[in-house]
Structure formats: C-alpha cells, structure tokens
Design an enzyme around this catalytic site. Structure first.
Site, PDB file in Angstrom:
ATOM      1  N   TYR A 183      62.297  95.477  12.721  1.00 21.29           N
ATOM      2  CA  TYR A 183      61.602  96.157  13.899  1.00 21.29           C
ATOM      3  C   TYR A 183      62.658  95.619  15.050  1.00 21.29           C
ATOM      4  O   TYR A 183      62.591  96.322  16.181  1.00 21.29           O
ATOM      5  CB  TYR A 183      60.226  95.558  14.115  1.00 21.29           C
ATOM      6  CG  TYR A 183      60.154  94.285  14.772  1.00 21.29           C
ATOM      7  CD1 TYR A 183      60.295  93.354  14.100  1.00 21.29           C
ATOM      8  CD2 TYR A 183      59.808  94.387  16.403  1.00 21.29           C
ATOM      9  CE1 TYR A 183      60.291  92.015  15.009  1.00 21.29           C
ATOM     10  CE2 TYR A 183      59.744  93.113  17.168  1.00 21.29           C
ATOM     11  CZ  TYR A 183      59.924  92.021  16.267  1.00 21.29           C
ATOM     12  OH  TYR A 183      59.910  90.898  17.065  1.00 21.29           O
ATOM     13  N   ARG A 184      63.579  94.812  14.807  1.00 15.76           N
ATOM     14  CA  ARG A 184      64.468  94.246  15.807  1.00 15.76           C
ATOM     15  C   ARG A 184      65.372  93.390  14.841  1.00 15.76           C
ATOM     16  O   ARG A 184      65.015  92.955  13.789  1.00 15.76           O
ATOM     17  CB  ARG A 184      63.569  93.404  16.561  1.00 15.76           C
ATOM     18  CG  ARG A 184      64.078  92.620  17.720  1.00 15.76           C
ATOM     19  CD  ARG A 184      62.878  91.778  18.420  1.00 15.76           C
ATOM     20  NE  ARG A 184      63.566  90.974  19.484  1.00 15.76           N
ATOM     21  CZ  ARG A 184      62.513  90.467  20.467  1.00 15.76           C
ATOM     22  NH1 ARG A 184      61.135  90.307  19.803  1.00 15.76           N
ATOM     23  NH2 ARG A 184      62.875  89.794  21.521  1.00 15.76           N
ATOM     24  N   TYR A 237      67.832  86.533  18.706  1.00 16.85           N
ATOM     25  CA  TYR A 237      68.499  88.068  18.717  1.00 16.85           C
ATOM     26  C   TYR A 237      69.672  88.112  19.216  1.00 16.85           C
ATOM     27  O   TYR A 237      70.232  89.157  19.418  1.00 16.85           O
ATOM     28  CB  TYR A 237      67.421  89.107  18.967  1.00 16.85           C
ATOM     29  CG  TYR A 237      65.980  88.675  18.141  1.00 16.85           C
ATOM     30  CD1 TYR A 237      65.971  89.479  16.994  1.00 16.85           C
ATOM     31  CD2 TYR A 237      64.872  88.184  18.647  1.00 16.85           C
ATOM     32  CE1 TYR A 237      64.836  89.251  16.552  1.00 16.85           C
ATOM     33  CE2 TYR A 237      63.736  87.957  17.848  1.00 16.85           C
ATOM     34  CZ  TYR A 237      63.551  88.811  16.759  1.00 16.85           C
ATOM     35  OH  TYR A 237      62.760  88.528  16.159  1.00 16.85           O
TER      36      TYR A 237
END
Ligand code: ADP
Length: 518
Positions: A464-465, A91
């Site tokens: 969600y992310r 991420y």
C-alpha cells in the site's frame, strides 16, 4: 528489465536557479550548505542514505511563493520534492528519491485555516502537525477527536497524502480528505471538487462535485504540490468501549481475522482496528540484545519468554467501539459471543462516557511512544515496513504470515506483523528493525525486501506504500496489461508536468526520457 537512466540536476541550472529562488522566498529560506542539505537525510535510512542527498532546499511561506518557486523550477527544469513536515519515517523521511533534487519544504506553511466543530472538519496548510491541530482543538475546547498515527510528529496533510492510517473510525486518512488546493508544475493554482467554483462554501464538505474527483489523484503522486486540504474530523462520541484480548498462537490469526472480518464488513466495528504481534511490547521496553544475541531469527523459546514477561499474546486484539453506550454494550456482547466460539477467554473491557476524564477513552491524543521501538536492533536503530494488502480472509492472512515469517527467518530477521483491518481487506504492516550501520545486515535486508516483494506479487498482493528505495520495484508489480496503469500515470505526468520537475521517481513515476524502460 532494461537499464534505468535518471537525469541528475545539472549544477549550472541549480546555480542559475538559486538567486531566483532567493528573490522569491528570501535568502534565509534557500538552504544550500552541506549541513542544511544533510538535515534532509533520512535518520532511518537503509544504509547511509547519502544516495538521496538533496541539492538544496527552498522553504516558501505562502501559496504565492510556492507558485513562484515552481515557475522558476519549471523554466530551469530543476526537480523539486515537496514535503509537509518530512516525518515520513520508515518510508524515506524527508529525503527525495533522486540525489540532487531540491527540497520544497512546506513546513513554514503551518496555518489552520478553518476549524469547524459543528460540521467537524478542518482546513490545514501542509506544515500543520498533529500536535498543532490538537493544541488548537484543546484551546477552543471543541468536541472533536483526532486520528493521529503512532508517530504523531508528522503533518496532518502529508500523512493523509501518503495513505497513512490510525486505529479510529476516521483512520483512513486519505479517505477523509475533502477539497484540495494544488499548485501544478507550471505554477497554476487549482482547487478540486466544489472548490473549483470560486467562493463555494462546500469546498471541504462534499467530495464528488461535478466531473472527475481529483482529490485522490494527488495522493501518493507527483502530479502537483498540495498547499491546502480539507480534512474531516470525528465528532466526540457519546461513549467508547475498548476490548482487549491476548491470543496465544501464531496460527490463531486465522480465526481472529475470520471473527473480526464480518464485524468490520457489516459496520459493527467502524474503527480501522489492528491486531498486533508479540514483538510490540518487547520493542517498546528494551533491546533485542537483552533477549537474543545468537545467529538468525529469535527461536520460539525466546519468544515465549518475552510473551510471559510482558504478559502479551502472540497476537494482541485491541478493538474499540464508538457511539451511544447502549449500542456499544450490545455490540460488545455480540463480539464476545463470536470470540467465544473459539476461545474461553473473556475480553478485558474499558468503558468511557462523555463527561468523564478522558484517560482510556481513545480520543486520539498525539504521541510518539512508538518511536521507542526503533532502538530494538541497537546501533543507529532503523526500520522499514513491508506492507502488502490482502483480502479480509483468515486463511489467506495466516498463509501470508507463515510465508513472510519463513522468508524473514531465512534472512535472519524476526517477523513482526500488525494486521490493519479495513472493511474488506487487510494491510499487513510488517515492521523490520535493523541497525543501519551494520553493512552486512543492510545488504541482507535489501535482498530480503526484494524477495518479499516477489513473494507477495506471486499471490497478487501489492504494497500500500513503500520506502523511497523500493518504489520502482513495488511499482513494477502492478503489471496488468503490460503496466497499463503506469503508462497512464506517465501520460498524465507528461501532460501536467512535461518537464518532470515534481518529485521524479515518486511511486515509480518518472518523467518521460528518464523512466525505467519496460
Ligand atoms: P509527514 O511529515 O506528515 O510525515 P512528509 O512531509 O514526510 O509527511 O510527506 C510524505 C511524502 O508525501 C513526501 O515525501 C511527498 O512525497 C508527499 N507529500 C508531502 N507533502 C506534500 C504536498 N504538500 N504536496 C504533494 N506531495 C506531498
């Protein structure tokens, strides 16, 4: 969509700030060399990642030092990006969205402030890793279990703030946060919930308190820097019972979800369970090139050979029951009966009772085995995850899998999904492995990611992310009433952080004057 303008950190402001940062935290903890700054580059970047190179790093050791650093940054309008341990792999790792941002590295704040066996909670500073907490629990011989993510290198706090999860009944980590201490952009120190009352003993024990509950507003946000958090832990259960089954066909996911779903909703299964695709076994044990060097995604014949070699299904069901052994047995019987409506297979079962050696118990020992999967694509192996959330419904899960698989095949990538099942929804974590030095592959990946975001949006599914490279695109899909939520986020940002110094661009929230105009 209009052009985005992003302020970059003026060099002169940074030069003025550095001696003041040094006065606040000491010269050893203000890092400015090229090598130091490169240390915050993402080892799993989408490409070379240098577009996220920070301008410097400051590493305070206490909340007072965090306050001092933020006051300086606020006065001089220096953007800072807080990290707890910076292991947000897949991420963006430790990198900020915007190059030139100063890292606010909280790794040195690594004290476990409280560890309570009876009420089953801990209070941690940002730098406390899953291994640190594990060591402390073992040292104290406490009967508390952890819920570490697949890569347990990161911090307890950072993972929870990012909505990380794991396959335990306490696997919704953000949900288990209780009571935060936060430093705001102006250097003010706030405690949420019961902690807002000076000396309140239930600071980390009761979530709602009086007035709005702010704990969740500091997750996946850039409204403040969290310097301490309460986290609820699982008391050791009387026993566990683990059920494993491999199911053979991609379309089986429909009945698997519809069978597990009601058991999750009713609470028979309390764990955030996941059903994983065939690729996990292969990625843990070797490289893609051992199986396929042809063009495009792997054909079905190769997938079948992999499944045979590792004795895995197209989907692999792993369920765990926690609690009284008698209750676990009754629930296991019910689960087997429900599965028997669709398959002749019996679950492979592993039982554990309190007092027995812990092997196979699922007590949440931290690990890094999952990191082996990153070698799959070869070269400087890398990964991102595409992870939309959809209703807990078998047909929708199958259709989403088929659509995503078709899109990935079109772009020459292999589909690999893990279905994380919540009480009423599924987060499909789609891991995408690539060689970050393969320029053509990276271009293809980016185009595919954009297409996946668009496909999901068309069905009302949001991620969600997401990775720092895609935050604006994902934020833009949350578009009800002309992006009303983003307008509210920006209004809050303007109030709490009017100079826009904390993590500009995080989750697509930019300070006024530099936001993506809509
Ligand atoms: P971990 O090391 O636990 O994997 P990171 O330190 O990489 O987690 O944090 C992930 C992200 O969460 C960061 O990039 C940042 O956006 C946010 N974050 C982490 N720690 C804090 C904090 N203490 N306060 C506010 N935001 C944070």
């Amino acid at each position: 969509m209009a052009v985005q303008t992003r302020r970059s950190t003026p060099r002169r402001a940074l030069d003025a700030a550095l001696p003041r940062f040094i006065a606040a935290v000491g010269k050893d903890w203000v890092l400015v060399s090229e090598a130091d700054r490169e240390g915050y580059l993402d080892p799993y970047a989408v490409g070379d990642g240098r577009n996220h190179l920070p301008g410097a790093a400051v590493a305070p050791a206490s909340v007072e030092e965090v306050q001092a650093v933020l006051r300086i940054a606020n006065e001089l309008k220096i953007p800072v990006w807080p990290i707890s341990r910076g292991k947000n792999f897949g991420y963006g790792s430790a990198s900020p969205v915007k190059a030139g941002t100063v890292m606010l590295d909280l790794t040195r704040m690594n004290r476990i402030l409280e560890l309570d066996e009876k009420l089953a909670y801990c209070v941690v500073e940002p730098g406390v890793g899953f291994y640190d907490l594990w060591d402390a629990i073992q040292r104290e011989k406490m009967k508390l279990w952890l819920s570490p993510p697949g890569n347990s290198w990161g911090s307890v706090l950072g993972n929870a703030l990012e909505h990380g999860n794991a396959n335990t009944p306490y696997g919704d980590h953000a949900f288990n946060l209780c009571g935060l201490e936060v430093v705001l952009a102006n250097g003010d120190r706030v405690r949420t919930g019961m902690g807002a009352m000076d000396g309140a003993p239930s600071f980390h024990l009761y979530k709602h308190a009086f007035g709005p509950n702010w704990d969740q507003l500091f997750t996946q946000s850039n409204f403040g820097v969290v310097t301490r958090a309460g986290m609820w832990l699982m008391p050791e259960p009387e026993g566990t019972l683990t059920l494993n089954m491999e199911v053979p066909k991609p379309e089986d996911i429909e009945w698997v979800v519809d069978t597990i779903g009601p058991l999750r909703t009713s609470g028979v299964l309390r764990q955030v369970n996941s059903v994983r695709g065939w690729m996990r076994a292969a990625t843990l044990n070797g490289q893609r090139s051992e199986w396929w060097t042809g063009k495009g995604a792997m054909p079905d014949s190769v997938i079948a050979a992999i499944m045979k070699k590792y004795n895995v299904g197209w989907w692999n069901v792993n369920l765990r029951l926690y609690g009284l052994p008698e209750v676990n047995e009754a629930h296991a019987k019910l689960i087997q009966e429900r599965f028997s409506a669709h398959t002749d297979q019996k679950f492979q079962i592993t039982r554990w009772r309190q007092g027995e050696p812990y092997a196979g118990s699922g007590r949440g020992e931290p690990g890094t085995t999952s990191m082996q999967t990153l070698n799959w694509a070869g070269g400087r192996g890398s990964h991102v995850a595409f992870s939309p959330n959809l209703p807990l419904n078998g047909k929708l899960a199958r259709e989403q899998m088929e659509r995503t698989r078709a899109r990935m095949t079109e772009f020459g990538f292999d589909y690999y999904g893990s279905m994380f099942m919540w009480e009423r929804s599924i987060t499909v974590v789609g891991s995408i492995y690539f060689d970050r030095d393969d320029e053509e592959g990276v271009v293809r990946l980016k185009a595919m990611f954009a297409a996946l975001i668009k496909d999901a949006r068309q069905h009302g599914y949001g991620e969600y992310r997401t990775h720092i490279d895609f935050m604006d695109e994902v934020a833009a899909t949350f578009d009800f009433n002309n992006h009303a939520l983003m307008r509210m986020n920006q209004a809050l940002k303007a109030t709490l952080d009017p100079n826009g110094i904390i993590a500009p661009g995080k989750q697509g929230i930019w300070p006024r004057g530099s936001e993506r105009a809509r």
